[in-house]
Design an enzyme around this catalytic site. Structure first.
Site, short mmCIF file in Angstrom:
data_model
loop_
_atom_site.label_atom_id
_atom_site.label_comp_id
_atom_site.label_asym_id
_atom_site.label_seq_id
_atom_site.Cartn_x
_atom_site.Cartn_y
_atom_site.Cartn_z
N GLU A 35 -6.11 2.57 -4.49
CA GLU A 35 -7.10 3.63 -4.55
C GLU A 35 -6.32 4.95 -4.55
O GLU A 35 -5.51 5.17 -3.65
CB GLU A 35 -8.00 3.53 -3.33
CG GLU A 35 -9.26 4.31 -3.47
CD GLU A 35 -10.11 4.26 -2.20
OE1 GLU A 35 -10.77 5.26 -1.93
OE2 GLU A 35 -10.08 3.23 -1.50
N ARG A 265 -1.48 -8.21 6.18
CA ARG A 265 -0.88 -6.93 5.82
C ARG A 265 0.42 -6.74 6.57
O ARG A 265 0.67 -7.37 7.59
CB ARG A 265 -1.82 -5.74 6.04
CG ARG A 265 -2.68 -5.78 7.24
CD ARG A 265 -3.78 -4.73 7.28
NE ARG A 265 -3.43 -3.40 6.84
CZ ARG A 265 -4.06 -2.77 5.84
NH1 ARG A 265 -5.02 -3.36 5.19
NH2 ARG A 265 -3.73 -1.56 5.52
N LYS A 275 -3.62 4.87 5.74
CA LYS A 275 -3.56 6.04 4.85
C LYS A 275 -4.29 7.23 5.45
O LYS A 275 -3.87 8.36 5.29
CB LYS A 275 -4.22 5.68 3.52
CG LYS A 275 -3.23 5.38 2.42
CD LYS A 275 -3.89 5.48 1.06
CE LYS A 275 -4.46 4.16 0.64
NZ LYS A 275 -5.06 4.15 -0.69
P1 ATP Z 1 -7.74 2.41 2.20
O1 ATP Z 1 -8.11 2.35 3.63
O2 ATP Z 1 -7.71 3.79 1.63
O3 ATP Z 1 -8.45 1.41 1.32
P2 ATP Z 1 -5.43 0.79 1.71
O4 ATP Z 1 -4.14 0.91 2.43
O5 ATP Z 1 -6.19 -0.49 1.73
O6 ATP Z 1 -6.24 1.99 2.23
P3 ATP Z 1 -5.49 0.64 -1.18
O7 ATP Z 1 -5.08 1.67 -2.14
O8 ATP Z 1 -6.87 0.15 -1.21
O9 ATP Z 1 -5.14 1.23 0.23
O10 ATP Z 1 -4.47 -0.58 -1.26
C1 ATP Z 1 -4.03 -1.16 -2.45
C2 ATP Z 1 -3.58 -2.58 -2.19
O11 ATP Z 1 -2.54 -2.59 -1.22
C3 ATP Z 1 -4.69 -3.44 -1.65
O12 ATP Z 1 -4.68 -4.67 -2.34
C4 ATP Z 1 -4.37 -3.63 -0.20
O13 ATP Z 1 -4.83 -4.86 0.25
C5 ATP Z 1 -2.84 -3.53 -0.20
N1 ATP Z 1 -2.33 -3.03 1.08
C6 ATP Z 1 -2.69 -1.92 1.74
N2 ATP Z 1 -2.05 -1.81 2.91
C7 ATP Z 1 -1.23 -2.88 3.01
C8 ATP Z 1 -0.30 -3.35 4.00
N3 ATP Z 1 -0.07 -2.69 5.13
N4 ATP Z 1 0.35 -4.51 3.76
C9 ATP Z 1 0.13 -5.18 2.62
N5 ATP Z 1 -0.72 -4.80 1.66
C10 ATP Z 1 -1.41 -3.67 1.84
MG MG Z 2 -8.20 -0.46 0.40
#
Ligand code: ATP
Ligand code: MG
Length: 560
Positions: A35, A265, A275
């Site tokens: 995102e 994660r 984030k």
């Molecule tokens: P938000 O709360 O803004 O959704 P987010 O960290 O989930 O934050 P995204 O941009 O939606 O951000 O994440 C993109 C991809 O990265 C998603 O598939 C998510 O599952 C993965 N991702 C995010 N944080 C982690 C993490 N700490 N470890 C592994 N994968 C992650």
């Molecule tokens: Mg997300």
């Protein structure tokens, strides 16, 4: 990448099994769906190394898809930085850069389909009522009074929502699934809402936007994704995703049903992967920006001197499981060191200088000595470093009254000056208060290059810089951003900022060998016996003193 650490984790196993059951390997099609509301961090790297990695390993494809369904928070600059970071780790999505917003028209028509089929309806409950009616997991929710609104009426409302006739919050479109489901996500979730906000790509075209859950799974289906990997919190959304696919005409277009697989994660000690909180640190200027070298972001790590190979190796080493855990920071640092040891150019720098005058060296005479750039890599070549009558050594490398095991410089003792000469301390010059201000030493002219002239040994080799040609530099010394290891679970009543490390950045000056004046940002350096550094991209740009970021200490603490 280091091939040796590849493990047969559960996602590799699933794909291998699919291939065994007839899926052509080159049909493996994944996507990374960030995102664009912030910069990528090391947790995202774990996710996209998996997405791109699984496709790459099988000769398949991986799309970069921006999940841009929330116009409030998304910005083009984040799209650019995400692209840069994914490329930095060496992955490429070819011409498959997609946006959920590319599918707004298609998603809209799928929502109309659901409404027409009596599988979705326009609901007038307020957000508070919505929540109240949905209820709690243990007992069934209460149906909305609008649940049985005739499809024609809902359809008319939906079209008028799109036409901008209503205020935000006046209506939402909800899927009609099961208000008694033990899974709250199945209790008539919202699929479309009114949002009178400009979108970074579609501008003012839309004033209704699909919800993430609706858009995400259908985007996977539209793109023909076979393996859709995401983090564990989406496991409970999976039945909903399947429902959307099974209940719209999209199902008839699919060659392969997208399957979602959830993995834990990454949580990394002494830092944070939220984030929203990282954004707060940036907004409140606790750090200098998303790319502050203390941040767990890829842009921060790049600026600090971490390398793509190190990060990829780290992601492969942490692997992929279904259990949440806390990964030691020392593992990441270990991976960084492993790579830097192979590639960093060795340089000499003195952080706490003590002047040394060479008694048997002519005033004004200067010599160029040859120094090896990287003992681990002959192709890195050599450089010349000047040596003259006055040099600086580290104050800590001299002791006037050394204990038994101190082998470095002391009155009468002899050491090797790296790449230069054997040197003996003759005399200690002190200020009135007794502090040592200078040493008078002699070198053995027959030991040029630091080689023993007659087989005699010295027990220590110390680094130095030539006083006349030394370059004054600044160093940014980084420590952990937080004092607490597990920032993903904070004690009751505390705020993440309670654990900010007040000493996460120390700025200091040092003297470097002349080549440091031309050090290029991003090129890894090892200041011998001190630490790994790299020239800063931003701070060095304005001329003046070169600024170096400390990447990581030399000593490895992983597994100790
Ligand atoms: P938000 O709360 O803004 O959704 P987010 O960290 O989930 O934050 P995204 O941009 O939606 O951000 O994440 C993109 C991809 O990265 C998603 O598939 C998510 O599952 C993965 N991702 C995010 N944080 C982690 C993490 N700490 N470890 C592994 N994968 C992650
Ligand atoms: Mg997300």
């Amino acid at each position: 990448m280091d091939q040796s650490n590849k493990s047969m984790h559960f996602i590799r196993q699933i794909i291998a099994e699919d291939i065994k059951n007839g899926l052509p390997p080159s049909s493996v099609h994944t996507r990374f769906p960030p995102e664009p509301n912030g910069c990528l961090h090391i947790g995202h790297a774990k996710a996209f190394c998996l997405d791109f990695g699984m496709a790459e390993e099988n000769g398949g494809l991986c799309n970069l898809r921006f999940d841009d369904t929330n116009p409030d928070k998304e910005e083009t600059r984040f799209v650019d930085s995400i692209r840069e970071d994914v490329h930095w780790l060496g992955f490429d999505w070819g011409d498959r850069e997609f946006y959920a917003s590319d599918y707004f028209e298609k998603l809209y028509s799928l929502a109309e389909e659901l409404i027409a089929a009596g599988k979705a309806y326009a609901c007038t409950l307020s957000p508070e009522e919505f929540k109240e009616y949905r209820g709690v997991p243990g007992k069934p929710g209460k149906p909305s009074p609008w649940r049985d609104r005739p499809p024609s009426e809902s359809l008319d409302i939906f079209r008028r929502m799109r036409a901008g006739e209503f205020d935000e919050g006046a209506y939402v479109i909800r899927a009609k699934i099961d208000m008694a489901s033990p899974n709250l996500h199945m209790r008539d979730p919202a699929i479309y809402r009114i949002k009178k906000a400009g979108h970074h790509r579609t501008g003012d075209k839309w004033c209704i936007y699909p919800m993430y859950d609706f858009a995400h799974c259908l985007s996977d289906a539209i793109e023909g994704i076979t393996h859709s990997m995401c983090t564990l919190e989406f496991e409970v959304h999976r039945p909903l995703y399947d429902w959307f696919i099974e209940n719209t005409s999209i199902i008839n277009t699919l060659k392969v049903r997208p399957r979602q697989y959830e993995f834990a994660r990454l949580n990394l000690a002494y830092t944070m992967m939220s984030k929203r909180k990282l954004q707060q640190l940036v907004a409140e200027k606790t750090v200098s920006g998303w790319d502050d070298p203390r941040m767990p972001t890829l842009s921060g790590m790049r600026r600090r001197g971490y390398t793509p190979a190190a990060i990829k190796n780290f992601c492969e080493t942490v692997g992929c499981t279904k259990f949440n855990s806390l990964t030691e920071l020392s593992l990441l640092e270990h991976c960084v060191r492993q790579d830097l040891n192979k590639i960093a150019l060795r340089r000499m720098a003195v952080f706490d200088p003590l002047e040394v005058e060479i008694e048997n060296w002519d005033e004004g005479k200067s010599e160029l000595l040859e120094a090896v750039n990287n003992p681990e890599d002959e192709s890195a070549g050599t450089r010349k470093i000047p040596f003259s009558k006055r040099i600086y050594i580290e104050r800590a490398d001299f002791m006037e009254n050394p204990p038994k095991k101190f082998f470095r410089l002391s009155p009468g003792a002899e050491v090797r000056l790296r790449y230069a000469y054997f040197m003996k301390c003759k005399e200690v010059v002190k200020a009135d208060d007794g502090t040592v201000v200078k040493l008078i030493c002699t070198i053995d002219p027959d030991s040029r290059g630091g080689n023993s002239p007659d087989g005699r040994k010295v027990k220590a080799t110390i680094h130095w810089v030539d006083a006349e040609s030394a370059v004054k530099c600044r160093a940014m010394l980084y420590e952990n951003l937080f004092t607490r290891a597990d920032m993903s679970a904070l004690p009751e009543g505390s705020d993440f900022k309670d654990f900010l490390n007040p000493n996460s950045l120390t700025e200091t000056e040092f003297l470097g060998e002349p080549s440091l004046a031309e050090a290029k940002p991003g090129v890894p350096l090892q200041f011998e016996r001190i630490a790994y550094f790299t020239a800063d991209t931003k701070l060095s740009a304005g001329g003046g003193r070169p600024v170096f970021n400390r990447t990581v200490a030399l000593k490895d603490s992983y597994g100790k």
